[in-house]
Scaffold this active site. Structure first.
Site, PDB file in Angstrom:
ATOM      1  CB  CYS A  68      -0.918   0.000   1.218  1.00  0.00           C
ATOM      2  SG  CYS A  68      -2.072   1.396   1.240  1.00  0.00           S
ATOM      3  CG  LEU A  69       2.059   2.940  -3.652  1.00  0.00           C
ATOM      4  CD1 LEU A  69       1.855   3.579  -5.013  1.00  0.00           C
ATOM      5  CD2 LEU A  69       3.532   2.686  -3.399  1.00  0.00           C
TER       6      LEU A  69
END
Length: 268
Positions: A68-69
């Site tokens: 997850c950025l």
């Protein structure tokens, strides 16, 4: 190494460490689908089923869903339920903000018996929050719906995207629990497994997790242990520095050839 097949030749060459390897399950022979495993040359471990190496975190993550950025972290087996709770609460907060802002404008309009345009003009901040809730609600709601779909199917994001590469008759879901509601129990109600990285523990000899591989995508084993040819640059003395300044590079190549060249030089 994975356990060898008793029916195979005991002197057969071991499995390669650069490709997927089919490992015989420890359970009975009635399994409908064998899960391949792979040796991670960066972490020096055989990856468990559904485990993948994250290039950003530089670690193997068990039951990896995705990196997850927004969280700057991998979503895997130990924190997937918290990620799902996060997007679920974000969706509910978006719905609450949307309904509360619209209800505030609607109630003010009914109390003052006026038009909607006049009510919006008199309540600009609640109307602006209504627009913000409408826009901010879409992204977490889409994520929540997508991961609800994945949990019901017993798949992760990585497995679902990779399954689209095959025909429908070749798409298998070996970790699916039937009926679908059992998948929610397995994912959201299972005990949280312990972490493999206990940072407060003392270093033990042979522990390769924090060894020389940190920051390098090569194995810390030597060339002899790897069974390959060691390639490295020879340390240059003063004469070699002079040769290099005269546009002649120092010898660069396998250690065996370099040793032979040095022996020949000493003989001459």
């Amino acid at each position: 190494m994975p356990p060898a097949d008793p029916a195979e030749d005991p002197l057969i060459v071991g499995p390669p460490t650069t490709d997927w390897v089919m490992v015989r399950s420890a359970t009975a022979q009635h399994g409908a689908f064998e899960v391949p495993t792979k040796f991670c040359k960066s972490c020096n471990i055989w990856r468990p089923p559904r485990c993948h190496h994250c290039r950003i975190c530089d670690n193997c993550v068990e039951t990896q869903d995705h990196h997850c950025l927004w969280l700057n972290n991998c979503v895997g087996r130990r924190n997937y339920r918290y990620f799902f709770t996060f997007i679920s609460s974000g969706t509910l907060l978006g719905i609450y903000l949307l309904g509360a802002s619209a209800g505030h404008v609607w109630a003010w309009r009914n109390q003052n018996s006026t038009t909607s345009a006049h009510a919006i003009n008199a309540n600009r901040v609640p109307f602006a929050m209504f627009i913000f809730g409408l826009l901010a609600f879409m992204y977490p709601a889409s994520l929540w719906g997508y991961h609800t779909f994945l949990i019901a199917r017993g798949q992760s994001t990585r497995e679902y995207l990779n399954s689209n590469k095959f025909a429908k008759q070749d798409r298998h879901r070996p970790f699916n629990q039937k009926p679908w509601w059992k998948n929610f129990i397995v994912v959201l109600a299972r005990p949280r497994p312990p972490t493999f990285l206990i940072f407060k523990d003392k270093f033990v000899e042979g522990d390769q997790r924090f060894g020389e591989r940190r920051g390098h995508r090569t194995s810390p084993l030597s060339g002899k242990q790897q069974g390959g040819v060691e390639m490295q640059m020879q340390r240059m003395n003063g004469n070699e520095h002079a040769q290099q300044n005269g546009h002649e590079r120092g010898f660069q190549g396998p250690v065996a050839l370099r040793s032979g060249r040095e022996s020949a030089a000493r003989t001459v």
